[in-house]
Design a protein around this motif. Structure first.
Motif, PDB file in Angstrom:
ATOM      1  N   LEU A 254     -20.842  38.503  -8.175  1.00  0.00           N
ATOM      2  CA  LEU A 254     -21.048  39.725  -7.403  1.00  0.00           C
ATOM      3  C   LEU A 254     -22.534  39.945  -7.124  1.00  0.00           C
ATOM      4  CD1 LEU A 254     -18.539  42.097  -9.244  1.00  0.00           C
ATOM      5  CD2 LEU A 254     -18.335  41.277  -6.891  1.00  0.00           C
ATOM      6  N   ALA A 255     -23.373  39.661  -8.115  1.00  0.00           N
ATOM      7  CA  ALA A 255     -24.817  39.816  -7.941  1.00  0.00           C
ATOM      8  C   ALA A 255     -25.340  38.879  -6.860  1.00  0.00           C
ATOM      9  CB  ALA A 255     -25.532  39.557  -9.267  1.00  0.00           C
ATOM     10  N   LEU A 256     -24.819  37.654  -6.835  1.00  0.00           N
ATOM     11  CA  LEU A 256     -25.264  36.683  -5.836  1.00  0.00           C
ATOM     12  C   LEU A 256     -24.886  37.136  -4.431  1.00  0.00           C
ATOM     13  CD1 LEU A 256     -26.638  34.041  -5.234  1.00  0.00           C
ATOM     14  CD2 LEU A 256     -24.518  32.827  -5.779  1.00  0.00           C
ATOM     15  N   VAL A 257     -23.705  37.685  -4.278  1.00  0.00           N
ATOM     16  CA  VAL A 257     -23.282  38.186  -2.966  1.00  0.00           C
ATOM     17  C   VAL A 257     -24.128  39.388  -2.555  1.00  0.00           C
ATOM     18  CG1 VAL A 257     -21.392  39.254  -1.685  1.00  0.00           C
ATOM     19  CG2 VAL A 257     -20.928  37.297  -3.157  1.00  0.00           C
ATOM     20  N   ARG A 258     -24.368  40.319  -3.483  1.00  0.00           N
ATOM     21  CA  ARG A 258     -25.192  41.494  -3.172  1.00  0.00           C
ATOM     22  C   ARG A 258     -26.589  41.079  -2.709  1.00  0.00           C
ATOM     23  NH1 ARG A 258     -25.152  44.489  -8.631  1.00  0.00           N
ATOM     24  NH2 ARG A 258     -26.941  45.582  -7.723  1.00  0.00           N
ATOM     25  N   CYS A 259     -27.190  40.157  -3.437  1.00  0.00           N
ATOM     26  CA  CYS A 259     -28.541  39.716  -3.081  1.00  0.00           C
ATOM     27  C   CYS A 259     -28.542  38.952  -1.758  1.00  0.00           C
ATOM     28  CB  CYS A 259     -29.110  38.831  -4.191  1.00  0.00           C
ATOM     29  SG  CYS A 259     -29.529  39.713  -5.695  1.00  0.00           S
ATOM     30  N   ALA A 260     -27.513  38.138  -1.526  1.00  0.00           N
ATOM     31  CA  ALA A 260     -27.447  37.365  -0.285  1.00  0.00           C
ATOM     32  C   ALA A 260     -27.350  38.284   0.928  1.00  0.00           C
ATOM     33  CB  ALA A 260     -26.256  36.407  -0.327  1.00  0.00           C
TER      34      ALA A 260
END
Length: 322
Positions: A254-260
């Motif tokens: 989820l963090a990777l998607v938010r940052c992307a």
């Protein structure tokens, strides 16, 4: 509602102005500044593992001044108490009432210097407000205002007298990176006085209300299902890697998607592409891995594992733009 191309261009223009403003103090570190801005606009927090004297305090102060925010620096020591961070209630004899005195955590950007030098109880007090967005003192909640960014630092060299952050607490940081030493050209400019002096105050380029609008806009960046599938395969690959004892969690995905999503908007796009995920995989996922002890003994690092996983996991080939 999905972000429009016009909103993406507006977002990128403001972000470029913020980055350029901070770079007048932190020379030659545009990528690190963009990561810090990504953490702020993704409603996360930043962990810097770096040696002293690389500009961690300058980054926090310059970023806060650029958005007309406030900044507080807390030097973590073994005798630091939770109340020294969150604040305390004090009895006023004249009014006969208890009054809350807010601690340094009530700022736009909080620099937690050498967070691993404080006791686990004090570390937990900061990590609680990072996760929940408020502090509880004597049973009363006191929310912190958005935007709220904690920039915590750790010295990776000197470990004597420190309390290592547990993996579960490291997982609370959205991004981990390092500033590093400046290149030769930037060093020469610093020594010749081209950089702003330590006491200089930067002019704000945006207001806090604009930053709040950017946070809302970043949430609306389009993520194609093939991108979600790509992130899921990357995270699963970390769990199946031979050198990894504990891979990235769903929170990490989820963090990777938010940052992307935020990273795409910083680039002026209203949609995420595989290169956004690749660029952020190491700073977002590496600190969430627990390596096998034998692999650590052999010199394997989480960053190397992430690099291998990204190399071996095929990105989507379908068109992801909208």
């Amino acid at each position: 509602m999905t972000m429009t191309p016009e909103q993406a261009r507006w977002f990128a223009d403001i972000a470029d102005r913020i980055v350029a403003n901070v770079e007048t103090v932190l020379l030659g570190k545009a990528y690190v500044v963009r990561l810090g801005l990504t953490a702020m606009l993704s409603e996360g927090h930043l962990l810097l593992e770096d040696v002293p004297g690389t500009g961690k305090t300058s980054l926090a102060r310059a970023l806060a001044e650029s958005v007309r925010g406030t900044t507080q620096r807390v030097q973590f020591t073994p005798d630091l108490l939770p109340g020294d961070i969150t604040g305390i209630t004090v009895y006023d004899q004249r009014s006969g009432e208890f009054t809350f005195h807010p601690g340094p955590v009530f700022a736009t950007i909080v620099l937690a210097d050498e967070i691993n030098r404080a006791s686990p109880k004090t570390q937990s007090a900061l990590l609680e407000v990072m996760e929940e967005g408020y502090v509880t003192v004597d049973g009363i909640r006191h929310p912190v205002e958005a935007p709220f960014l904690v920039i915590a630092t750790q010295n990776p060299i000197e470990q004597a007298g420190t309390y290592r952050l547990p993996e579960a607490q490291l997982d609370r940081f959205l991004i981990r990176t390092a500033i590093g030493y400046p290149d030769h050209g930037s060093t020469v400019r610093i020594l010749s006085g081209a950089a702003s002096p330590r006491a200089a105050v930067l002019d704000a380029v945006v207001e806090l209300e604009t930053v709040r609008d950017m946070i809302d806009a970043a949430r609306s960046v389009h993520v194609d299902p093939v991108i979600s599938d790509y992130v899921a395969r990357l995270v699963e690959a970390t769990r199946e890697h031979a050198d990894v004892r504990l891979g990235a969690s769903v929170r990490g995905a989820l963090a990777l998607v938010r940052c992307a999503k935020t990273f795409a908007a910083l680039d002026g796009r209203h949609y995420v592409v595989p290169d956004d995920v690749k660029a952020l995989a190491e700073p977002v996922l590496a600190h969430r891995l627990v390596l096998d002890p034998e692999a650590e003994f052999d010199g394997v690092t989480p960053s190397a594992v992430i690099a291998q996983v990204v190399l071996e996991t095929a990105p989507p080939s379908d068109r992801v733009a909208v």
